[in-house]
Design a protein around this motif. Structure first.
Motif, PDB file in Angstrom:
ATOM      1  N   VAL A  16      12.591 -13.331 -11.296  1.00  0.00           N
ATOM      2  CA  VAL A  16      11.135 -13.375 -11.521  1.00  0.00           C
ATOM      3  C   VAL A  16      10.665 -14.821 -11.591  1.00  0.00           C
ATOM      4  O   VAL A  16       9.642 -15.190 -10.998  1.00  0.00           O
ATOM      5  N   ALA A  17      11.406 -15.670 -12.281  1.00  0.00           N
ATOM      6  CA  ALA A  17      11.028 -17.090 -12.366  1.00  0.00           C
ATOM      7  C   ALA A  17      11.037 -17.739 -10.985  1.00  0.00           C
ATOM      8  O   ALA A  17      10.180 -18.564 -10.671  1.00  0.00           O
ATOM      9  N   ALA A  18      11.988 -17.357 -10.152  1.00  0.00           N
ATOM     10  CA  ALA A  18      12.041 -17.902  -8.794  1.00  0.00           C
ATOM     11  C   ALA A  18      10.860 -17.409  -7.956  1.00  0.00           C
ATOM     12  O   ALA A  18      10.326 -18.142  -7.125  1.00  0.00           O
ATOM     13  N   LEU A  19      10.426 -16.189  -8.192  1.00  0.00           N
ATOM     14  CA  LEU A  19       9.332 -15.616  -7.405  1.00  0.00           C
ATOM     15  C   LEU A  19       7.959 -16.127  -7.826  1.00  0.00           C
ATOM     16  O   LEU A  19       7.091 -16.332  -6.984  1.00  0.00           O
ATOM     17  N   VAL A  20       7.746 -16.326  -9.117  1.00  0.00           N
ATOM     18  CA  VAL A  20       6.382 -16.623  -9.564  1.00  0.00           C
ATOM     19  C   VAL A  20       6.203 -17.954 -10.297  1.00  0.00           C
ATOM     20  O   VAL A  20       5.075 -18.345 -10.565  1.00  0.00           O
ATOM     21  N   THR A  25      16.125 -20.435  -6.484  1.00  0.00           N
ATOM     22  CA  THR A  25      16.662 -19.106  -6.189  1.00  0.00           C
ATOM     23  C   THR A  25      17.960 -18.917  -6.968  1.00  0.00           C
ATOM     24  O   THR A  25      18.851 -19.765  -6.902  1.00  0.00           O
ATOM     25  N   PRO A  26      18.068 -17.824  -7.723  1.00  0.00           N
ATOM     26  CA  PRO A  26      19.284 -17.634  -8.523  1.00  0.00           C
ATOM     27  C   PRO A  26      20.492 -17.315  -7.642  1.00  0.00           C
ATOM     28  O   PRO A  26      20.334 -16.838  -6.516  1.00  0.00           O
ATOM     29  N   PRO A  27      21.684 -17.579  -8.137  1.00  0.00           N
ATOM     30  CA  PRO A  27      22.894 -17.264  -7.372  1.00  0.00           C
ATOM     31  C   PRO A  27      22.953 -15.770  -7.054  1.00  0.00           C
ATOM     32  O   PRO A  27      22.547 -14.931  -7.842  1.00  0.00           O
ATOM     33  N   GLY A  28      23.447 -15.472  -5.861  1.00  0.00           N
ATOM     34  CA  GLY A  28      23.587 -14.088  -5.455  1.00  0.00           C
ATOM     35  C   GLY A  28      22.408 -13.553  -4.669  1.00  0.00           C
ATOM     36  O   GLY A  28      22.420 -12.415  -4.231  1.00  0.00           O
ATOM     37  N   PHE A  29      21.361 -14.359  -4.495  1.00  0.00           N
ATOM     38  CA  PHE A  29      20.190 -13.935  -3.736  1.00  0.00           C
ATOM     39  C   PHE A  29      20.032 -14.839  -2.528  1.00  0.00           C
ATOM     40  O   PHE A  29      20.234 -16.052  -2.615  1.00  0.00           O
ATOM     41  N   ALA A  30      19.647 -14.246  -1.404  1.00  0.00           N
ATOM     42  CA  ALA A  30      19.425 -15.022  -0.183  1.00  0.00           C
ATOM     43  C   ALA A  30      18.138 -15.829  -0.334  1.00  0.00           C
ATOM     44  O   ALA A  30      17.105 -15.310  -0.768  1.00  0.00           O
ATOM     45  N   THR A  31      18.206 -17.090   0.035  1.00  0.00           N
ATOM     46  CA  THR A  31      17.083 -18.005  -0.163  1.00  0.00           C
ATOM     47  C   THR A  31      15.869 -17.638   0.685  1.00  0.00           C
ATOM     48  O   THR A  31      14.738 -17.641   0.177  1.00  0.00           O
ATOM     49  N   ALA A  32      16.064 -17.319   1.952  1.00  0.00           N
ATOM     50  CA  ALA A  32      14.931 -17.053   2.846  1.00  0.00           C
ATOM     51  C   ALA A  32      14.095 -15.853   2.399  1.00  0.00           C
ATOM     52  O   ALA A  32      12.861 -15.954   2.334  1.00  0.00           O
TER      53      ALA A  32
END
Length: 151
Positions: A16-20, A25-32
């Motif tokens: 959520v912090a990465a999105l808003v 981007t947290p580890p384990g999630f694709a950046t794009a």
């Protein structure tokens, strides 16, 4: 194996912090895909703020999106009304508030109290507000723009 609920909650909070809020981007999630979702949420937020602050958005015209994006990219939302209010105050502080936005800000501040932290509350007593040369007054619950902003 199921992750402990505290770990899941921490991962969700990081996403959520990465999105808003502009967090990495947290580890384990694709950046794009996260970046694409972040951009879409920011555009939606800009549209919501423009609906609450139409004169501010109109006053900024073609620069609305870029102005809002630059201001909001690393700030979590407080809600459309408060986001627009905080943006208008920030633009006023930088002497970049367009005349239409100044008039909208002056009328809002004459009718409503907002300290930047809590929920906006209607004013009960007479009030005068100024922004960018615009002057608005509130008497008996009615707001009038006494002087438009400098053009």
């Amino acid at each position: 194996m199921v992750a402990p609920s505290g770990d899941l909650a921490a991962r969700q909070a990081a996403l959520v912090a990465a999105l808003v809020a502009g967090a990495p981007t947290p580890p384990g999630f694709a950046t794009a895909p996260v970046a694409a979702a972040r951009a879409a949420l920011l555009r939606k937020r800009a549209g919501d703020v423009a609906r609450h602050w139409p004169l501010l958005a109109a006053g900024l015209g073609d620069t609305w999106w870029e102005t809002f994006r630059a201001w909001a990219a690393d700030r979590p939302t407080k809600g459309s009304l408060r986001d627009g209010w905080d943006l208008a105050r920030d633009l006023r502080a930088r002497d970049a508030l367009p005349p239409l936005g100044a008039e909208e800000l002056a009328t809002r501040e004459a009718s409503t109290r907002y300290d930047g932290r809590g929920t906006p509350r209607p004013r009960r007593l007479p009030a005068v507000a100024r922004a960018g040369g615009a002057v608005a007054v509130q008497l008996a619950g009615r707001v009038r723009l006494l002087r438009p902003a400098r053009r």
